[in-house]
Design a protein around this motif. Structure first.
Motif, PDB file in Angstrom:
ATOM      1  N   UNK A  85       3.965 -29.349 -58.967  1.00  0.00           N
ATOM      2  CA  UNK A  85       3.785 -28.824 -57.594  1.00  0.00           C
ATOM      3  C   UNK A  85       3.376 -29.914 -56.595  1.00  0.00           C
ATOM      4  N   UNK A  86       2.493 -30.796 -57.013  1.00  0.00           N
ATOM      5  CA  UNK A  86       2.068 -31.869 -56.113  1.00  0.00           C
ATOM      6  C   UNK A  86       3.222 -32.841 -55.858  1.00  0.00           C
ATOM      7  N   UNK A  87       3.976 -33.108 -56.902  1.00  0.00           N
ATOM      8  CA  UNK A  87       5.100 -34.021 -56.725  1.00  0.00           C
ATOM      9  C   UNK A  87       6.172 -33.389 -55.847  1.00  0.00           C
ATOM     10  N   UNK A  88       6.307 -32.054 -55.931  1.00  0.00           N
ATOM     11  CA  UNK A  88       7.264 -31.363 -55.062  1.00  0.00           C
ATOM     12  C   UNK A  88       6.857 -31.508 -53.599  1.00  0.00           C
ATOM     13  N   UNK A  89       5.550 -31.389 -53.329  1.00  0.00           N
ATOM     14  CA  UNK A  89       5.087 -31.606 -51.956  1.00  0.00           C
ATOM     15  C   UNK A  89       5.344 -33.045 -51.504  1.00  0.00           C
ATOM     16  N   UNK A  90       5.093 -33.964 -52.422  1.00  0.00           N
ATOM     17  CA  UNK A  90       5.343 -35.372 -52.110  1.00  0.00           C
ATOM     18  C   UNK A  90       6.816 -35.604 -51.769  1.00  0.00           C
ATOM     19  N   UNK A  91       7.714 -35.044 -52.570  1.00  0.00           N
ATOM     20  CA  UNK A  91       9.144 -35.203 -52.314  1.00  0.00           C
ATOM     21  C   UNK A  91       9.547 -34.524 -51.008  1.00  0.00           C
ATOM     22  N   UNK A  92       8.920 -33.393 -50.727  1.00  0.00           N
ATOM     23  CA  UNK A  92       9.251 -32.694 -49.483  1.00  0.00           C
ATOM     24  C   UNK A  92       8.869 -33.536 -48.272  1.00  0.00           C
ATOM     25  N   UNK A  93       7.665 -34.127 -48.303  1.00  0.00           N
ATOM     26  CA  UNK A  93       7.242 -34.973 -47.184  1.00  0.00           C
ATOM     27  C   UNK A  93       8.119 -36.221 -47.094  1.00  0.00           C
ATOM     28  N   UNK A  94       8.491 -36.786 -48.245  1.00  0.00           N
ATOM     29  CA  UNK A  94       9.384 -37.945 -48.240  1.00  0.00           C
ATOM     30  C   UNK A  94      10.769 -37.561 -47.704  1.00  0.00           C
ATOM     31  N   UNK A  95      11.208 -36.350 -48.035  1.00  0.00           N
ATOM     32  CA  UNK A  95      12.499 -35.891 -47.524  1.00  0.00           C
ATOM     33  C   UNK A  95      12.485 -35.721 -46.021  1.00  0.00           C
ATOM     34  N   UNK A  96      11.386 -35.159 -45.482  1.00  0.00           N
ATOM     35  CA  UNK A  96      11.296 -35.023 -44.034  1.00  0.00           C
ATOM     36  C   UNK A  96      11.277 -36.398 -43.354  1.00  0.00           C
ATOM     37  N   UNK A  97      10.548 -37.331 -43.968  1.00  0.00           N
ATOM     38  CA  UNK A  97      10.523 -38.680 -43.407  1.00  0.00           C
ATOM     39  C   UNK A  97      11.911 -39.315 -43.461  1.00  0.00           C
ATOM     40  N   UNK A  98      12.631 -39.041 -44.527  1.00  0.00           N
ATOM     41  CA  UNK A  98      13.977 -39.605 -44.661  1.00  0.00           C
ATOM     42  C   UNK A  98      14.925 -38.997 -43.635  1.00  0.00           C
TER      43      UNK A  98
END
Length: 872
Positions: A85-98
Motif C-alpha cells: 500500500x505504501x509503495x502504491x502511494x509512492x508510485x501514484x505520487x511519482x506518476x503524477x510527477x511524471x
C-alpha cells in the motif's frame, strides 16, 4: 544518459523477454497438469491395510508437520503485503510527477532517465511477483499431495470401520485425517492470500507499464523529431522563464517534495549491497588467480596484443577489479539513488584511463581526462532544471569545448594522421572530422532552435567517446583474461605445440574483438534512440509467418534454431579445450588418466543433446511427433546403420573403459603410432612417419591392440653384442653395465642388466637390457651402442665380423694372382704365344666349374645366429 544506464536498459529488456517465455512455459505447464488430472493411468488412492496402519500414521504425521512448516507465509511475503500500500502511494505520487514532467516539455535526455527510473520500479515489482509465484508453485505441488492423502485416509477410515478396528486405531486415524484436512484448508487459505496479493501487485505493475508507455509515446512523438523546430532562435530567447514554465516547475517541485516524504520502500539496500560485495569478492579472487598464473609460469611473447593483455593482468590487476566492479554495479544497485550510481560511473571512467594510457602516445593521454570532464558536464544537466536560454547556452559552450579540445590535440590534422600506423588508433583518428562536423551542427542547430538535433549530435560527440573508451578498456581486460586462461592451459602441459597455442590465441582475441564491437554497436544504437524501433521492426519481420505447403514457419524460429545450435557447439569446443585432458581445469582433483576426457565427453554430449532439443523447440517442432520416426529409425539401425552404431558404441567403450587414451602409443593391424583423438565414430592415430590414419572405433575394440603406454610410458630395450673368444666375459658384463649407467635417458629403477647369452660359432654373445621412457627408446639405444663400441675400442676388445674361407681347386701352374698393391697403374696387354693360348683354353674349360667353394656359416655380423638368439 551514460553507458551503465544503456547496459541496464538492455538487461531489463532481456529480463522482459525471459519473463514472457517463462509465462508461456508456465501456461504450457498448467495445460500439462490439466491433462495429467484427467489421465486415467494416474495412481488412484486406496485404503491402507490395517496391518500397516500404525506405521503409515506415523509417516503421515511426520510428513504433515513438515508440510505445515513449509506452507507458513514467509516474512518476505508478509513484508511485501505490508509495504505494497505504501509503495502504491509512492508510485501514484511519482506518476503524477511524471505526468507534469511530460507536460513541461522536457528534453530527450531527461525522458530517457525517467524511463530508466520507471523500468527500475517495474523490475522491483516483478521481483516481488516472482517471490509470490514461487510460493504458489510450491503450494500447488503440496496441495496435490495433501488431497491424495486426504482421500487415502478417508478410505482407510471407512475400511477400518468396516473391519471393526479397535477404537484406539479409529481415533488415531481420525486425528490423522483431521491434521491432513487442516493442512489442506491452510494451503487453500494461503493460496487465496497469495492470489489477492498477486492481484494488487498486478495492478501496480500495469500502472507502471502505463506510465512507461506514456513516456515512450512522448519519446516517439513528432516533438522529438530531429528537424522539429522545438524552440525559437537563441536571440529571441530570454533568461526569464514564462509563467507556464514557472507553474509547471513549482508543481513538479511540490510533487517531488511529496514523493520524498514517502520512503522508497522498494529498495532493499542491504541485500543488494551484500550481493554486490559477494560479486566483488568472487571477481577479485578470479583476477588474482589469473595474475598468479603469469607469475608462476612466466613467458615471453612477441605479439603486441598478447604483451598488452599480459601486462594489464600483471601490473593493473587492482584497476581491472575496480573497473569491472563499478561497470557491473548497475546489475546489483538498480534502485539506489542516482547520485551514487553516477559516482560509480565516474569511478569506472577514471579507472579506465590508466588501463588505456599505456598503449597511447604521450601526446594524447591527457585527452582521456577531458572525456571524464564531459561526463561530469553531461551528468550535471540532469540535476538542474534550467531555463530555456540557460540550458541552451550550457550545451552551446559544451559543443564549443569539444571543438577546442579536438583542435588542440589533432592540429595539424593531416600531418598528425600520417604518424599513425594501421590499427584501431588510426581508425579513431580518422573519425575526428566527423566529430568536428557533429559539434558544428550542434552549435548551429542550437542557435536556430532545433534543439532535438542539438541533443543527438552533442550526445554522439561526447557520450559516444565515453562509451568507446569504456568498451575499449573492457576489451583489453577480456583479452587479458583470455590470454591468461590459454597461458595456464598450455603452460601446465609437459609438451605442447607453440604454433597451436599461437593460433588459438589469435582466434580467441579476434572473437573477443568481434563480440565487443557488436556490444558497442548495440549500446551506440540505444544511445541515439535507434535500438528500440530497430528491435521492434526486426521483431515484426522475424515473427512474420510464412507457409510452404502444409509447413508454417517464421524467420525468427529459424534464427533461434541456428543460434541455439551455434551456442551449443561453441560451448562443446570450450569444454573440450578446458577439461579434455589431465592438464585441464580438473587437474587439481588428481583424477586418473582418461577420467577428464570421459567427463568432457559426457558434458559435450549433454550440451549437444540439450541444445538440439532447445533448437527444435525454438523451431516449433513438436517432439511427440518423433515417436513414429524413432520406430523407423530403430529398424534402420537394425539393418543399414549397424556399422555406424557399432562404431559409436565402441567409441563410448573406449572413453569409459579407457583401454587407449589420447597420447598413447598403440599398435594395431601393423599400424604403430600415437592416438591423437578419440571421436564418436573413429579415432585418429598419428604414425611416426607423419601420416594421420583414421581408424574406426570398432577395429580398436574387436582387434588385438598393443598399447605401449597405457599403464606406464616405460619400455625395455635390448642390445645384442658379440666378442671374440679371447675376451673375458666377466669384464664384458661389467663394461656393458657401466656404459649403460652413463646414459642420461635410462631409468634408475629397474637398473640395467647385462647377461651372457651363449657361445656362438666364432663369438661370445651377450645381452644388455635396460628401461627408458618409450619416446626416448631409439635415442637411448643409439647412444649406448655407440658407447659400447667406443669402450670396446678403448679396452682393445674385438667385435667379430663375418669371415669366409676360400678353397681354390684345379688352378693351372701358369695362373698368377697378382696382389692388388702389385698391380701396375696402367695395365699392358701381354703377348700370348700359341702354347699359352692352348693353356688359356684349357683354363676356360676348368672354369666351367667354380673356382671358389664358399664355406657355409650361420654367424652374423654381431656373432649371433640368424634368429638373433644364438641358437644353432
Amino acid at each position: 544518459m551514460n553507458f551503465r544506464h544503456y547496459f541496464s536498459l538492455l538487461f531489463i529488456c532481456c529480463i522482459g523477454l525471459i519473463n514472457i517465455e517463462t509465462l508461456n512455459a508456465q501456461n504450457l505447464t498448467h495445460e500439462t497438469k490439466q491433462i495429467e488430472e484427467i489421465d486415467s493411468t494416474k495412481v488412484r488412492p486406496k485404503a491402507i491395510l490395517l496391518t500397516n496402519i500404525v506405521r503409515e500414521i506415523q509417516i503421515t504425521n511426520s510428513n504433515v508437520k513438515a508440510i505445515q512448516r513449509k506452507i507458513k507465509i514467509p516474512e518476505s511475503i508478509k513484508k511485501i503485503d505490508s509495504l505494497l500500500p505504501r509503495y502504491a502511494e509512492f508510485l501514484k505520487s511519482e506518476g503524477e510527477a511524471t505526468n507534469h514532467f511530460i507536460k513541461a516539455n522536457p528534453n530527450g535526455q531527461k525522458v530517457d532517465l525517467t524511463m530508466i527510473t520507471w523500468s527500475g520500479y517495474s523490475s522491483y515489482l516483478s521481483g516481488w511477483m516472482d517471490k509470490i509465484n514461487d510460493e504458489q508453485e510450491r503450494n500447488s505441488i503440496l496441495i496435490e499431495n495433501i488431497i491424495f492423502q486426504n482421500q487415502e485416509w478417508q478410505l482407510s477410515y471407512q475400511n477400518a470401520i468396516h473391519k471393526e478396528a479397535p477404537p484406539e486405531v479409529l481415533e488415531s486415524i481420525e486425528n490423522t485425517l483431521v491434521e491432513v484436512q487442516t493442512t489442506k484448508n491452510t494451503i487453500l487459505e494461503n493460496n487465496n492470500f497469495y492470489l489477492k496479493l498477486e492481484t494488487n501487485l498486478s495492478k501496480e505493475i500495469n500502472y507502471v507499464k502505463s506510465v512507461t508507455n506514456d513516456l515512450l509515446a512522448l519519446k516517439n512523438s513528432e516533438v522529438y523529431d530531429l528537424f522539429y523546430l522545438r524552440h525559437p532562435p537563441i536571440w529571441k530567447t530570454s533568461f526569464g522563464a514564462s509563467n507556464k514554465d514557472v507553474a509547471e516547475n513549482s508543481e513538479v517541485e511540490a510533487l517531488q517534495v511529496k514523493s520524498a516524504e514517502n520512503p522508497n520502500v522498494g529498495s532493499d539496500y542491504m541485500s543488494s549491497i551484500i550481493s554486490f560485495l559477494i560479486f566483488i569478492g568472487i571477481f577479485t579472487l578470479t583476477m588474482r588467480y589469473f595474475k598468479r598464473g603469469f607469475l608462476k609460469y612466466p613467458y615471453k611473447d612477441k605479439d603486441e596484443d598478447v604483451i598488452v593483455a599480459k601486462n594489464l593482468i600483471l601490473k593493473k590487476n587492482n584497476l581491472c577489479i575496480i573497473f569491472l566492479s563499478c561497470l557491473f554495479s548497475e546489475l546489483f544497485l538498480t534502485n539506489f539513488p542516482k547520485p551514487l550510481t553516477d559516482s560509480l560511473t565516474l569511478i569506472t571512467i577514471l579507472a579506465a584511463i590508466p588501463l588505456i594510457t599505456p598503449i597511447m602516445s604521450d601526446k594524447y593521454k591527457k585527452i582521456l581526462y577531458y572525456v571524464a570532464v564531459f561526463y561530469i558536464l553531461n551528468t550535471a544537466k540532469t540535476y538542474f532544471w534550467y531555463s530555456g536560454l540557460g540550458y541552451r547556452l550550457y550545451i552551446l559552450a559544451e559543443a564549443a569545448l569539444v571543438i577546442f579540445i579536438l583542435y588542440r590535440f589533432t592540429s595539424p590534422y593531416l600531418k598528425t594522421l600520417k604518424t599513425f600506423e594501421k590499427g584501431f588508433s588510426k581508425l579513431l583518428f580518422q573519425l575526428v572530422p566527423v566529430v568536428y562536423i557533429l559539434a558544428t551542427v550542434s552549435i548551429i542547430s542550437n542557435i536556430l532552435g532545433y534543439t532535438n538535433l542539438t541533443d543527438i549530435t552533442l550526445k554522439i560527440s561526447t557520450q559516444g567517446t565515453i562509451v568507446t573508451m569504456l568498451f575499449y578498456a573492457l576489451a583489453l581486460i577480456i583479452n587479458g583474461i583470455v590470454v591468461s586462461v590459454i597461458h595456464r592451459h598450455f603452460t601446465v602441459k609437459h609438451t605442447y605445440s607453440a604454433i597451436e597455442r599461437k593460433n588459438i590465441e589469435k582466434k580467441a582475441l579476434k572473437r573477443v574483438r568481434i563480440t565487443v564491437y557488436m556490444l558497442w554497436g548495440i549500446v551506440f544504437l540505444a544511445m541515439i534512440d535507434v535500438l528500440r524501433p530497430l528491435i521492434t521492426s526486426l521483431g515484426d519481420f522475424l515473427s512474420e509467418p510464412y507457409k510452404m505447403g502444409s509447413l508454417t514457419f517464421t524467420l525468427g524460429a529459424i534464427v533461434s534454431f541456428s543460434f541455439t545450435l551455434f551456442i551449443s557447439f561453441s560451448l562443446t569446443k570450450l569444454v573440450s579445450f578446458l577439461i579434455n585432458d589431465g592438464d585441464g581445469i580438473l587437474r587439481f582433483l588428481n583424477l586418473p588418466k582418461g577420467i577428464p576426457a570421459a567427463i568432457s565427453l559426457v558434458i559435450r554430449y549433454f550440451i549437444i543433446g540439450f541444445g538440439t532439443i532447445l533448437a527444435l523447440s525454438a523451431l516449433g517442432v513438436d517432439l511427440s511427433k518423433f515417436n513414429l520416426m524413432a520406430g523407423a529409425l530403430g529398424v534402420g539401425i537394425g539393418f543399414g546403420l549397424q556399422n555406424i552404431v557399432s562404431n559409436f558404441i565402441s567409441g563410448l567403450i573406449l572413453v569409459f573403459e579407457r583401454p587407449i587414451l589420447p597420447g598413447d602409443t598403440v599398435e594395431v593391424n601393423n599400424l604403430l603410432g600415437t592416438v591423437s583423438r578419440i571421436g564418436i565414430r573413429a579415432s585418429n592415430i598419428s604414425t611416426f612417419d607423419g601420416a594421420e590414419v583414421v581408424v574406426p572405433n570398432n577395429n580398436l575394440i574387436s582387434n588385438d591392440l598393443i598399447n605401449w603406454t597405457l599403464s606406464n610410458s616405460t619400455k625395455r630395450i635390448e642390445i645384442l653384442i658379440g666378442t671374440t673368444y679371447d675376451s673375458d666375459p666377466n669384464e664384458i658384463l661389467k663394461i656393458l653395465v657401466e656404459v649403460a649407467e652413463e646414459c642420461d635417458y635410462l631409468l634408475k629403477e629397474p637398473a640395467p642388466r647385462a647377461l651372457f647369452n651363449d657361445f656362438g660359432d666364432s663369438s661370445l654373445n651377450f645381452r644388455l637390457l635396460f628401461w627408458v621412457h618409450y619416446e626416448l627408446g631409439l635415442q637411448a639405444k643409439s647412444d649406448i651402442s655407440i658407447g659400447i663400441y667406443n669402450r670396446f675400442k678403448k679396452e682393445g676388445i674385438e667385435i667379430p665380423f663375418p669371415q669366409r674361407d676360400l678353397n681354390l681347386r684345379n688352378v693351372p701352374e701358369s695362373f698368377n694372382l697378382i696382389p692388388p698393391h702389385d698391380t701396375p697403374e696402367t695395365p699392358i696387354a701381354p703377348v700370348i704365344t700359341s702354347k699359352e693360348s692352348d693353356e688359356v683354353e684349357n683354363l676356360d674349360k676348368n672354369l666351367k666349374r667354380p673356382v671358389v667353394d664358399p664355406l657355409k656359416t650361420d654367424i652374423n655380423s654381431d656373432g649371433s645366429d640368424s634368429d638373433g638368439d644364438g641358437a644353432k
